[in-house]
Design a protein around this motif. Structure first.
Motif, PDB file in Angstrom:
ATOM      1  N   UNK A  87       0.800  -1.229   0.000  1.00 30.45           N
ATOM      2  CA  UNK A  87       0.000   0.000   0.000  1.00 30.45           C
ATOM      3  C   UNK A  87       0.834   1.281   0.000  1.00 30.45           C
ATOM      4  N   UNK A  88       2.150   1.163   0.187  1.00 31.80           N
ATOM      5  CA  UNK A  88       2.978   2.368   0.262  1.00 31.80           C
ATOM      6  C   UNK A  88       3.904   2.561  -0.937  1.00 31.80           C
ATOM      7  N   UNK A  89       3.983   1.568  -1.807  1.00 31.77           N
ATOM      8  CA  UNK A  89       5.012   1.600  -2.855  1.00 31.77           C
ATOM      9  C   UNK A  89       4.834   2.744  -3.854  1.00 31.77           C
ATOM     10  N   UNK A  90       3.585   3.180  -4.098  1.00 28.70           N
ATOM     11  CA  UNK A  90       3.354   4.183  -5.143  1.00 28.70           C
ATOM     12  C   UNK A  90       3.467   5.621  -4.635  1.00 28.70           C
ATOM     13  N   UNK A  91       3.694   5.787  -3.312  1.00 30.80           N
ATOM     14  CA  UNK A  91       3.916   7.123  -2.770  1.00 30.80           C
ATOM     15  C   UNK A  91       2.689   7.854  -2.277  1.00 30.80           C
ATOM     16  N   UNK A  92       1.506   7.361  -2.600  1.00 32.09           N
ATOM     17  CA  UNK A  92       0.286   8.072  -2.211  1.00 32.09           C
ATOM     18  C   UNK A  92       0.140   8.184  -0.701  1.00 32.09           C
ATOM     19  N   UNK A  93       0.261   7.061  -0.002  1.00 32.80           N
ATOM     20  CA  UNK A  93       0.109   7.065   1.455  1.00 32.80           C
ATOM     21  C   UNK A  93       1.247   7.848   2.106  1.00 32.80           C
ATOM     22  N   UNK A  94       2.465   7.673   1.609  1.00 35.25           N
ATOM     23  CA  UNK A  94       3.607   8.428   2.147  1.00 35.25           C
ATOM     24  C   UNK A  94       3.391   9.924   1.985  1.00 35.25           C
ATOM     25  N   UNK A  95       2.823  10.319   0.853  1.00 36.95           N
ATOM     26  CA  UNK A  95       2.513  11.727   0.591  1.00 36.95           C
ATOM     27  C   UNK A  95       1.577  12.278   1.666  1.00 36.95           C
ATOM     28  N   UNK A  96       0.479  11.586   1.895  1.00 39.18           N
ATOM     29  CA  UNK A  96      -0.494  12.024   2.905  1.00 39.18           C
ATOM     30  C   UNK A  96       0.123  11.989   4.309  1.00 39.18           C
ATOM     31  N   UNK A  97       0.920  10.967   4.591  1.00 45.18           N
ATOM     32  CA  UNK A  97       1.515  10.818   5.915  1.00 45.18           C
ATOM     33  C   UNK A  97       2.437  11.979   6.240  1.00 45.18           C
ATOM     34  N   UNK A  98       3.295  12.357   5.299  1.00 42.10           N
ATOM     35  CA  UNK A  98       4.235  13.457   5.525  1.00 42.10           C
ATOM     36  C   UNK A  98       3.513  14.791   5.647  1.00 42.10           C
ATOM     37  N   UNK A 134       0.542  15.197   6.769  1.00 39.51           N
ATOM     38  CA  UNK A 134      -0.189  15.180   8.041  1.00 39.51           C
ATOM     39  C   UNK A 134       0.756  15.350   9.230  1.00 39.51           C
ATOM     40  N   UNK A 135       1.886  14.629   9.230  1.00 34.33           N
ATOM     41  CA  UNK A 135       2.804  14.648  10.367  1.00 34.33           C
ATOM     42  C   UNK A 135       3.657  15.908  10.416  1.00 34.33           C
ATOM     43  N   UNK A 136       4.130  16.333   9.248  1.00 31.35           N
ATOM     44  CA  UNK A 136       5.076  17.448   9.218  1.00 31.35           C
ATOM     45  C   UNK A 136       4.543  18.726   8.626  1.00 31.35           C
ATOM     46  N   UNK A 137       3.234  18.742   8.334  1.00 33.23           N
ATOM     47  CA  UNK A 137       2.628  19.915   7.688  1.00 33.23           C
ATOM     48  C   UNK A 137       3.417  20.303   6.437  1.00 33.23           C
ATOM     49  N   UNK A 138       3.895  19.299   5.712  1.00 31.24           N
ATOM     50  CA  UNK A 138       4.691  19.537   4.512  1.00 31.24           C
ATOM     51  C   UNK A 138       3.782  19.608   3.284  1.00 31.24           C
ATOM     52  N   UNK A 139       4.136  20.454   2.364  1.00 30.69           N
ATOM     53  CA  UNK A 139       3.421  20.533   1.102  1.00 30.69           C
ATOM     54  C   UNK A 139       4.361  20.092   0.001  1.00 30.69           C
ATOM     55  N   UNK A 140       4.081  18.937  -0.574  1.00 27.95           N
ATOM     56  CA  UNK A 140       4.969  18.356  -1.571  1.00 27.95           C
ATOM     57  C   UNK A 140       4.473  18.700  -2.968  1.00 27.95           C
ATOM     58  N   UNK A 141       5.401  19.144  -3.788  1.00 24.47           N
ATOM     59  CA  UNK A 141       5.053  19.576  -5.141  1.00 24.47           C
ATOM     60  C   UNK A 141       5.008  18.377  -6.087  1.00 24.47           C
ATOM     61  N   UNK A 142       4.075  17.468  -5.819  1.00 24.11           N
ATOM     62  CA  UNK A 142       3.889  16.290  -6.665  1.00 24.11           C
ATOM     63  C   UNK A 142       2.392  15.988  -6.762  1.00 24.11           C
TER      64      UNK A 142
END
Length: 299
Positions: free
Chosen positions: A71-82, A84-92
């Motif tokens: 469930x984590x290989x495609x980056x979607x969950x990691x994107x949401x996790x970061x 949520x945890x770090x208030x990061x906005x990823x340009x992807x």
């Protein structure tokens, strides 16, 4: 060659088993969890813990995962996790449907993780390719690192270790090597480090009062103390009651260390020369071993 490695090519594949040789390029190395560790209770506990942590963290976003590597290989969950945890906005893009876009998305995400954790490339235990390949070992290392950084009070299961095998395709065939690798911190090492920190603080506060421990440097009092506490008589022929040389002092100290090790009281390496040279910290650590065992016993 390791029989477990051979068996992995003939048994039905699972996410935790080895990749077949044809997906490993010549000269490439892959480190994988051996099948013998796939049902490790501590490993299963960590996987369940991380799964529940992610689901709890992303509950408001209605994201539920069941398999870490799947469930984590495609980056979607990691994107949401970061985010949520770090208030990061990823340009992807939130959703990457093609492998090319997934690789690009993971590259951005893992670069941000490395910067947040202040890790150099040679310190990383994961890569874009390993996460994309659904490698469990890399995925666990990545999630543990993220959890420890963004939620340092999170009670991760300690002492989770697995047997690993590193596979390399060479010009003459497959080359393998086995090892044991910790995924979460060794609690015993942490406690040992805490003791070191405590001793450092003790010595910096009032070092003059600790000169008395140097009386143990010739090993005589230490041997007598061990004999008294452990309840046996030491034959005077086995050690020097009044050592007259460094060699005789080393003999006494080495005998004391052997007795401590045999009694299960010594669980870390000690240099006998440090004791003879009167190193207060080395002597205090030895005394602490005895104190730890007998402090709860009645006098």
């Amino acid at each position: 060659m390791d029989p477990d490695f051979l068996n992995a090519f003939t048994q039905p594949s699972t996410p935790d088993q080895f990749l077949t040789a044809d997906v490993i390029a010549k000269g490439e190395k892959r480190k994988l969890i051996k099948p013998t560790s796939s049902n490790n209770p501590k490993l299963e506990e960590l996987k369940l813990f991380l799964t529940e942590w992610i689901n709890r963290t992303l509950k408001e976003e209605h994201i539920v995962i069941k398999s870490l590597e799947e469930d984590l290989y495609d980056g979607l969950v990691l994107h949401h996790l970061l985010e949520n945890l770090g208030s990061l906005r990823l340009d992807v893009e939130k959703i990457a449907l093609t492998e090319k876009k997934q690789r690009k998305k993971l590259s951005v995400i893992l670069e941000v993780v490395a910067k947040c954790l202040q890790l150099e490339e040679n310190q990383l235990k994961w890569s874009v390719e390993s996460i994309l390949a659904k490698d469990l070992l890399s995925t666990l290392h990545l999630l543990v690192a993220i959890a420890k950084h963004f939620e340092p009070t999170l009670a991760l299961p300690p002492n989770v270790q697995v047997e690993t095998i590193t596979i390399e395709v060479t010009s003459v065939g497959l080359k393998t090597s086995n090892a044991v690798e910790y995924i979460t911190e060794n609690k015993e090492n942490i406690e040992a480090q805490s003791k070191d920190d405590a001793f450092d603080e003790l010595f910096s506060c009032d070092p003059d009062k600790l000169d008395a421990v140097k009386k143990f440097s010739d090993g005589v009092i230490l041997l007598l103390l061990i004999g008294q506490l452990e309840g046996y008589f030491l034959n005077l022929r086995n050690f020097f009651l009044t050592p007259a040389s460094t060699m005789e002092m080393l003999h006494n100290v080495n005998l004391a260390l052997e007795l401590l090790a045999e009694g299960g009281l010594l669980n870390f390496p000690v240099n006998s020369e440090d004791i003879v040279n009167g190193d207060p910290k080395a002597i205090m650590r030895i005394l602490y071993c005895l104190y730890s065992k007998y402090r709860t016993k009645e006098a």
